[in-house]
Design a protein around this motif. Structure first.
Motif, PDB file in Angstrom:
ATOM      1  N   PHE A 184       0.829  -1.204   0.000  1.00  0.00           N
ATOM      2  CA  PHE A 184       0.000   0.000   0.000  1.00  0.00           C
ATOM      3  C   PHE A 184       0.867   1.258   0.000  1.00  0.00           C
ATOM      4  CE2 PHE A 184      -2.292   3.408   2.140  1.00  0.00           C
ATOM      5  CZ  PHE A 184      -3.498   3.412   1.448  1.00  0.00           C
ATOM      6  N   VAL A 185       1.872   1.290   0.865  1.00  0.00           N
ATOM      7  CA  VAL A 185       2.773   2.442   0.924  1.00  0.00           C
ATOM      8  C   VAL A 185       3.535   2.591  -0.385  1.00  0.00           C
ATOM      9  CG1 VAL A 185       4.797   3.405   2.096  1.00  0.00           C
ATOM     10  CG2 VAL A 185       2.961   2.345   3.439  1.00  0.00           C
ATOM     11  N   ALA A 186       3.963   1.470  -0.953  1.00  0.00           N
ATOM     12  CA  ALA A 186       4.664   1.526  -2.247  1.00  0.00           C
ATOM     13  C   ALA A 186       3.766   2.115  -3.329  1.00  0.00           C
ATOM     14  CB  ALA A 186       5.133   0.131  -2.647  1.00  0.00           C
ATOM     15  N   GLY A 187       2.492   1.760  -3.295  1.00  0.00           N
ATOM     16  CA  GLY A 187       1.548   2.326  -4.244  1.00  0.00           C
ATOM     17  C   GLY A 187       1.380   3.821  -4.076  1.00  0.00           C
ATOM     18  N   ARG A 188       1.309   4.269  -2.825  1.00  0.00           N
ATOM     19  CA  ARG A 188       1.187   5.698  -2.562  1.00  0.00           C
ATOM     20  C   ARG A 188       2.415   6.453  -3.076  1.00  0.00           C
ATOM     21  NH1 ARG A 188      -1.725   8.316  -2.969  1.00  0.00           N
ATOM     22  NH2 ARG A 188      -1.242   9.963  -1.485  1.00  0.00           N
ATOM     23  N   LEU A 189       3.612   5.913  -2.821  1.00  0.00           N
ATOM     24  CA  LEU A 189       4.845   6.585  -3.231  1.00  0.00           C
ATOM     25  C   LEU A 189       5.008   6.613  -4.745  1.00  0.00           C
ATOM     26  CD1 LEU A 189       7.304   5.178  -0.531  1.00  0.00           C
ATOM     27  CD2 LEU A 189       6.173   7.418  -0.567  1.00  0.00           C
ATOM     28  N   SER A 190       4.440   5.626  -5.422  1.00  0.00           N
ATOM     29  CA  SER A 190       4.606   5.557  -6.871  1.00  0.00           C
ATOM     30  C   SER A 190       3.447   6.198  -7.636  1.00  0.00           C
ATOM     31  CB  SER A 190       4.733   4.094  -7.309  1.00  0.00           C
ATOM     32  OG  SER A 190       3.558   3.368  -7.006  1.00  0.00           O
ATOM     33  N   ARG A 191       2.508   6.801  -6.932  1.00  0.00           N
ATOM     34  CA  ARG A 191       1.316   7.330  -7.587  1.00  0.00           C
ATOM     35  C   ARG A 191       1.660   8.361  -8.667  1.00  0.00           C
ATOM     36  NH1 ARG A 191      -4.012   8.293  -7.660  1.00  0.00           N
ATOM     37  NH2 ARG A 191      -4.682  10.433  -8.024  1.00  0.00           N
ATOM     38  N   ARG A 192       2.643   9.200  -8.420  1.00  0.00           N
ATOM     39  CA  ARG A 192       2.957  10.260  -9.381  1.00  0.00           C
ATOM     40  C   ARG A 192       3.402   9.705 -10.720  1.00  0.00           C
ATOM     41  NH1 ARG A 192       8.206  13.443  -7.359  1.00  0.00           N
ATOM     42  NH2 ARG A 192       7.834  14.390  -9.422  1.00  0.00           N
ATOM     43  N   TRP A 193       3.920   8.464 -10.726  1.00  0.00           N
ATOM     44  CA  TRP A 193       4.384   7.857 -11.973  1.00  0.00           C
ATOM     45  C   TRP A 193       3.342   6.930 -12.604  1.00  0.00           C
ATOM     46  CZ3 TRP A 193       7.834   7.780  -7.669  1.00  0.00           C
ATOM     47  CH2 TRP A 193       8.861   8.723  -7.757  1.00  0.00           C
ATOM     48  N   VAL A 194       2.468   6.356 -11.799  1.00  0.00           N
ATOM     49  CA  VAL A 194       1.546   5.343 -12.337  1.00  0.00           C
ATOM     50  C   VAL A 194       0.114   5.842 -12.420  1.00  0.00           C
ATOM     51  CG1 VAL A 194       2.996   3.497 -11.415  1.00  0.00           C
ATOM     52  CG2 VAL A 194       1.050   4.318 -10.076  1.00  0.00           C
ATOM     53  N   ALA A 195      -0.175   7.051 -11.929  1.00  0.00           N
ATOM     54  CA  ALA A 195      -1.557   7.531 -11.909  1.00  0.00           C
ATOM     55  C   ALA A 195      -2.161   7.572 -13.309  1.00  0.00           C
ATOM     56  CB  ALA A 195      -1.622   8.915 -11.260  1.00  0.00           C
TER      57      ALA A 195
END
Length: 355
Positions: A184-195
């Protein structure tokens, strides 16, 4: 997350969620053809990876702006959280007196876990919209509940269920961190690239979400079948469980509606509180159960699956009733009196004529 859950009407007042039918079909498949031996180990490993992917996507999809906007209505969100993580667990603890006369210990553990699961997002929004409630508040309330539940549900389960939950042990906290919280945290941190990718492939990723949950259900029930789950859960016990859950849902719908009124919320906010505060998330609960209960997950998720379909049917009827009430209130309100021109001024010309 995709907040639209397709439903079909069968009959017109009774919603049958097609996804629930898929869940039932998965349970039947696991009963008839459970994975055994090396196949069971392989399916279990894939299910573990699917759960991690599911929570990575949850984190990547959470909108920071949406979360910050929700802080403006903090009283409503605290009320929903209180219903979800305080009132529900207290009712679950009170149901302990039903063991073993009404509920078996295994089904009670599943019922108590049900009371610890976060609220839904999709159906809460849909029903709030139908009932003409505060839809933005329902969106934020469901998102906050899901976010808090990643931490609160395992902690409450460790505190209230403990080692009696058939496979729930001290290393569950480590499992939660590695399989749920870290992705979940990894998803939050990568949001700017995968959104952008998530937006473009929203429909496809929705199938990934639901397919992952179906895989978790197959794994849990398949293991349960090999351990004799259907020999332990009799039809009479299932009927008793349905009756207990019906009472639980009725109490929460009443408490959330009239409790919100006592707290001074308006009608639109009360609708959002009722639908968000009385529901439990199947999408969040099933993966958590697979991690928390291990071998006992098959029995543990039965109460949640039953409650999920029950809340859909009851809340669909209730939402339509709230909508009709809103229409009746609008019709009963007197029309504003026509404006009168001040003394000494010329009246406006009739409509359709030049000035």
């Amino acid at each position: 997350m995709n907040r639209r859950t397709p439903q079909i009407q069968f009959p017109s007042w009774l919603p049958v969620d097609p996804y629930v039918l898929l869940l039932v079909g998965t349970v039947v498949l696991a009963t008839l053809l459970p994975a055994t031996g090396a196949a069971a180990g392989a399916v279990g490993g894939v299910a573990t990876g699917a759960v991690a992917l599911l929570f990575f996507l949850y984190g990547a999809r959470l909108s920071t702006r949406e979360a910050l906007d929700g802080l403006r209505h903090w009283r409503l969100h605290l009320t929903v959280l209180a219903c979800t993580f305080a009132v529900f667990p207290l009712l679950g603890l009170a149901a302990r007196g039903l063991v073993p006369y009404v509920l078996t210990p295994e089904l009670y553990a599943g019922l108590l876990f049900l009371c610890l699961v976060p609220s839904t997002i999709q159906s809460s929004i849909a029903f709030t919209s139908v009932a003409r409630g505060n839809v933005p508040a329902a969106i934020c309330a469901g998102s906050f509940s899901s976010l808090v539940g990643i931490v609160a549900t395992p902690l409450l389960a460790a505190l209230l269920i403990g080692g009696t939950a058939g496979g729930f042990s001290g290393d569950s906290v480590l499992k939660i961190v590695s399989q749920l919280l870290v992705p979940f945290v990894a998803g939050r941190l990568s949001r700017r690239w995968v959104a952008g990718f998530l937006v473009r492939h929203r429909k496809l990723l929705g199938y990934v979400d639901r397919g992952s949950i179906l895989l978790v259900v197959y794994t849990a029930f398949g293991h349960g079948v090999t351990e004799g789950i259907w020999h332990r859960v009799r039809p009479g016990a299932l009927a008793a469980l349905v009756a207990v859950e019906a009472v639980l849902l009725a109490v929460m719908l009443t408490v959330s509606w009239y409790g919100a009124k006592r707290l001074g919320f308006g009608r639109a906010d009360r609708i959002a509180i009722q639908f968000a505060g009385s529901k439990k998330s199947l999408a969040a609960g099933l993966p958590m159960a697979s991690v928390l209960f291990g071998a006992g997950a098959g029995t543990a998720v039965l109460p949640l699956m039953l409650f999920h379909q029950m809340q859909l049917m009851v809340c669909a009827v209730l939402a339509k009733r709230r909508s009709r009430d809103a229409e009746a209130r609008a019709q009963d309100e007197p029309s504003p009196p026509p404006a009168t021109a001040p003394a000494g001024s010329r009246a406006a010309p009739p409509a359709g004529r030049g000035g």
